[in-house]
Structure formats: structure tokens, C-alpha cells
Design an enzyme around this catalytic site. Sequence first.
Site, PDB file in Angstrom:
ATOM      1  N   PRO A  88      -6.218   5.404  -5.070  1.00 45.42           N
ATOM      2  CA  PRO A  88      -4.924   5.835  -4.565  1.00 45.42           C
ATOM      3  C   PRO A  88      -3.830   4.784  -4.700  1.00 45.42           C
ATOM      4  O   PRO A  88      -4.057   3.602  -4.474  1.00 45.42           O
ATOM      5  CB  PRO A  88      -5.186   6.155  -3.088  1.00 45.42           C
ATOM      6  CG  PRO A  88      -6.528   5.640  -2.769  1.00 45.42           C
ATOM      7  CD  PRO A  88      -7.255   5.426  -4.038  1.00 45.42           C
ATOM      8  N   ASN A  89      -2.689   5.272  -5.096  1.00 46.02           N
ATOM      9  CA  ASN A  89      -1.429   4.528  -5.175  1.00 46.02           C
ATOM     10  C   ASN A  89      -1.345   3.526  -6.317  1.00 46.02           C
ATOM     11  O   ASN A  89      -0.301   2.917  -6.510  1.00 46.02           O
ATOM     12  CB  ASN A  89      -1.106   3.833  -3.845  1.00 46.02           C
ATOM     13  CG  ASN A  89      -0.946   4.827  -2.730  1.00 46.02           C
ATOM     14  OD1 ASN A  89      -0.187   5.788  -2.872  1.00 46.02           O
ATOM     15  ND2 ASN A  89      -1.666   4.641  -1.639  1.00 46.02           N
ATOM     16  N   ARG A 122       5.560   0.236  -5.730  1.00 46.28           N
ATOM     17  CA  ARG A 122       4.911  -0.019  -4.446  1.00 46.28           C
ATOM     18  C   ARG A 122       4.775  -1.516  -4.182  1.00 46.28           C
ATOM     19  O   ARG A 122       4.149  -2.232  -4.959  1.00 46.28           O
ATOM     20  CB  ARG A 122       3.530   0.621  -4.460  1.00 46.28           C
ATOM     21  CG  ARG A 122       2.746   0.370  -3.219  1.00 46.28           C
ATOM     22  CD  ARG A 122       1.365   0.998  -3.324  1.00 46.28           C
ATOM     23  NE  ARG A 122       0.612   0.649  -2.138  1.00 46.28           N
ATOM     24  CZ  ARG A 122      -0.642   0.248  -2.166  1.00 46.28           C
ATOM     25  NH1 ARG A 122      -1.291   0.143  -3.294  1.00 46.28           N
ATOM     26  NH2 ARG A 122      -1.252  -0.049  -1.043  1.00 46.28           N
ATOM     27  N   TYR A 128       1.908  -6.486  -5.453  1.00 44.76           N
ATOM     28  CA  TYR A 128       1.339  -5.899  -6.666  1.00 44.76           C
ATOM     29  C   TYR A 128       2.129  -6.193  -7.937  1.00 44.76           C
ATOM     30  O   TYR A 128       1.705  -5.794  -9.016  1.00 44.76           O
ATOM     31  CB  TYR A 128       1.187  -4.385  -6.479  1.00 44.76           C
ATOM     32  CG  TYR A 128       0.346  -4.036  -5.287  1.00 44.76           C
ATOM     33  CD1 TYR A 128      -1.026  -4.268  -5.291  1.00 44.76           C
ATOM     34  CD2 TYR A 128       0.913  -3.510  -4.128  1.00 44.76           C
ATOM     35  CE1 TYR A 128      -1.808  -3.979  -4.185  1.00 44.76           C
ATOM     36  CE2 TYR A 128       0.137  -3.204  -3.018  1.00 44.76           C
ATOM     37  CZ  TYR A 128      -1.213  -3.444  -3.058  1.00 44.76           C
ATOM     38  OH  TYR A 128      -1.992  -3.153  -1.959  1.00 44.76           O
ATOM     39  N   ASN A 132     -10.868  -0.182  -9.257  1.00 39.67           N
ATOM     40  CA  ASN A 132      -9.953  -0.609  -8.204  1.00 39.67           C
ATOM     41  C   ASN A 132      -9.856   0.586  -7.259  1.00 39.67           C
ATOM     42  O   ASN A 132      -9.111   1.519  -7.522  1.00 39.67           O
ATOM     43  CB  ASN A 132      -8.585  -0.969  -8.771  1.00 39.67           C
ATOM     44  CG  ASN A 132      -7.642  -1.465  -7.696  1.00 39.67           C
ATOM     45  OD1 ASN A 132      -7.852  -1.229  -6.514  1.00 39.67           O
ATOM     46  ND2 ASN A 132      -6.600  -2.162  -8.112  1.00 39.67           N
ATOM     47  N   ALA A 156      -7.154   1.748  -1.335  1.00 37.52           N
ATOM     48  CA  ALA A 156      -7.475   1.783   0.093  1.00 37.52           C
ATOM     49  C   ALA A 156      -8.883   2.303   0.371  1.00 37.52           C
ATOM     50  O   ALA A 156      -9.456   2.006   1.424  1.00 37.52           O
ATOM     51  CB  ALA A 156      -6.446   2.630   0.837  1.00 37.52           C
ATOM     52  N   GLU A 193     -15.673  -4.682  -9.214  1.00 39.17           N
ATOM     53  CA  GLU A 193     -14.596  -4.342  -8.275  1.00 39.17           C
ATOM     54  C   GLU A 193     -13.397  -5.230  -8.590  1.00 39.17           C
ATOM     55  O   GLU A 193     -13.542  -6.434  -8.724  1.00 39.17           O
ATOM     56  CB  GLU A 193     -15.089  -4.605  -6.851  1.00 39.17           C
ATOM     57  CG  GLU A 193     -14.055  -4.401  -5.779  1.00 39.17           C
ATOM     58  CD  GLU A 193     -14.546  -4.824  -4.397  1.00 39.17           C
ATOM     59  OE1 GLU A 193     -13.951  -4.364  -3.404  1.00 39.17           O
ATOM     60  OE2 GLU A 193     -15.501  -5.624  -4.304  1.00 39.17           O
ATOM     61  N   HIS A 200      -9.202  -6.067  -7.577  1.00 42.23           N
ATOM     62  CA  HIS A 200      -8.024  -5.900  -6.715  1.00 42.23           C
ATOM     63  C   HIS A 200      -6.901  -6.757  -7.279  1.00 42.23           C
ATOM     64  O   HIS A 200      -7.122  -7.927  -7.611  1.00 42.23           O
ATOM     65  CB  HIS A 200      -8.322  -6.314  -5.272  1.00 42.23           C
ATOM     66  CG  HIS A 200      -9.396  -5.475  -4.660  1.00 42.23           C
ATOM     67  ND1 HIS A 200      -9.164  -4.185  -4.245  1.00 42.23           N
ATOM     68  CD2 HIS A 200     -10.711  -5.722  -4.449  1.00 42.23           C
ATOM     69  CE1 HIS A 200     -10.294  -3.679  -3.788  1.00 42.23           C
ATOM     70  NE2 HIS A 200     -11.249  -4.585  -3.906  1.00 42.23           N
ATOM     71  N   ILE A 201      -5.733  -6.180  -7.382  1.00 34.90           N
ATOM     72  CA  ILE A 201      -4.581  -6.891  -7.930  1.00 34.90           C
ATOM     73  C   ILE A 201      -4.140  -7.993  -6.984  1.00 34.90           C
ATOM     74  O   ILE A 201      -3.907  -9.131  -7.393  1.00 34.90           O
ATOM     75  CB  ILE A 201      -3.426  -5.895  -8.207  1.00 34.90           C
ATOM     76  CG1 ILE A 201      -3.857  -4.889  -9.287  1.00 34.90           C
ATOM     77  CG2 ILE A 201      -2.156  -6.627  -8.612  1.00 34.90           C
ATOM     78  CD1 ILE A 201      -2.945  -3.680  -9.424  1.00 34.90           C
ATOM     79  N   SER A 202      -4.039  -7.676  -5.707  1.00 39.51           N
ATOM     80  CA  SER A 202      -3.636  -8.666  -4.709  1.00 39.51           C
ATOM     81  C   SER A 202      -4.874  -9.390  -4.180  1.00 39.51           C
ATOM     82  O   SER A 202      -6.001  -8.954  -4.390  1.00 39.51           O
ATOM     83  CB  SER A 202      -2.890  -7.996  -3.556  1.00 39.51           C
ATOM     84  OG  SER A 202      -3.763  -7.184  -2.792  1.00 39.51           O
ATOM     85  N   ARG A 208      -4.868 -10.839   3.262  1.00 41.11           N
ATOM     86  CA  ARG A 208      -4.062  -9.734   3.770  1.00 41.11           C
ATOM     87  C   ARG A 208      -4.569  -9.278   5.132  1.00 41.11           C
ATOM     88  O   ARG A 208      -5.283  -9.997   5.808  1.00 41.11           O
ATOM     89  CB  ARG A 208      -4.037  -8.613   2.734  1.00 41.11           C
ATOM     90  CG  ARG A 208      -3.344  -9.142   1.446  1.00 41.11           C
ATOM     91  CD  ARG A 208      -2.908  -8.124   0.478  1.00 41.11           C
ATOM     92  NE  ARG A 208      -2.084  -7.080   1.070  1.00 41.11           N
ATOM     93  CZ  ARG A 208      -1.931  -5.902   0.512  1.00 41.11           C
ATOM     94  NH1 ARG A 208      -2.550  -5.598  -0.604  1.00 41.11           N
ATOM     95  NH2 ARG A 208      -1.150  -4.993   1.076  1.00 41.11           N
ATOM     96  N   ARG A 251      -8.441  -5.080   5.568  1.00 40.04           N
ATOM     97  CA  ARG A 251      -8.698  -5.212   4.126  1.00 40.04           C
ATOM     98  C   ARG A 251      -9.838  -6.194   3.824  1.00 40.04           C
ATOM     99  O   ARG A 251     -10.197  -6.395   2.669  1.00 40.04           O
ATOM    100  CB  ARG A 251      -7.433  -5.644   3.397  1.00 40.04           C
ATOM    101  CG  ARG A 251      -6.337  -4.596   3.436  1.00 40.04           C
ATOM    102  CD  ARG A 251      -5.205  -4.932   2.498  1.00 40.04           C
ATOM    103  NE  ARG A 251      -4.018  -4.159   2.799  1.00 40.04           N
ATOM    104  CZ  ARG A 251      -3.767  -2.953   2.303  1.00 40.04           C
ATOM    105  NH1 ARG A 251      -4.628  -2.372   1.494  1.00 40.04           N
ATOM    106  NH2 ARG A 251      -2.658  -2.324   2.618  1.00 40.04           N
TER     107      ARG A 251
END
Length: 151
Positions: free
Chosen positions: A9-10, A17, A22, A74, A77, A98, A100-102, A107, A111
Site C-alpha cells: 500500500p501507498n 507521499r 520516501y 516492500n 504498512a 524485505e 523498505h525505502i525509509s 521511525r 514500525r
Amino acid sequence: MKILIINGPNINMLGIREPAHYGKETYEELKKKIARHCDAKGIEHEIYQSNHEGCLVDKIQEAYFEKVDGIVINPGAYTHTSIALLDAVKSVMIPTAEIHISDVSKREDFRQVSYIRQACEFTVSGHGTDGYLESIDKLAEIIKEKDGIKE
């Protein structure tokens, strides 16, 4: 070698966003970057994105029947909420990375939990969209080792 890149998602909202987390690169730019990288490495690839958990589960299951060699995911959420994605990856037994960009470790508290990580070979987090390329390369090496392929 065929690698499936799955985005949750997203991720389709990249560039819009939360650019502080990101970046400003759009999803279309990311897809082109991945395609160029895979083409240069001789890796067949498919890129898929959905905002719906069940669609992501379906795609993971399809990967088994389509004889995909590896998955880069990725989960967005769903990383922190989806046992269904974890079970899907476990069930297909396809080497999975797995991404993740961030840097999720820096965070919000929620998360810090990743259900899917239990079924993954490794995690790349906080390297921006270049983390996809890193994940593809590392996963390709794992697949080659598993299959006994020497370069």
C-alpha cells in the site's frame, strides 16, 4: 532467473507521499530504475503493486505456480500488521527479501515490528529506492548459490 518485485500500500504514491521519508522519486521512475537494473543484469522481472492485502497474497501464491526464483517485497504498512503475507511467503518457499525505502528502525514504535521478516532471507532498510537494486543483487546471489550456479 526471474524475480518478482511486490509493492504494498501507498508505494504507488512515491514522490507525493511524505517526501522527507520516501524522497521525490515517483513510482514510475522507480519502476524504470528497477527495469534498467534487471535488464543490465540479465534478470527477468515483474513489478507488481497493490493497496489490497488479499491481492498481495494472491500474487505471492501465483509466484509459486509461475516458477518465480525470488521475491523482493516492500509490504508497506502491511509489514507491521499482516500475518497473511507472512504465511503466504512461508507457504511458497521462494527466497524472499524485505525492502523498505525509509529506515524503519528510526521511525514510530509500531514500525519496529515486522511480521514478514521471519520468512525473509534478509532486510534492506533506509537505503532509499536504491535498496531495491541492492535487494535484487543480493537475492540473485542467494538464488545462484542455492541452485549451484557459478559465474
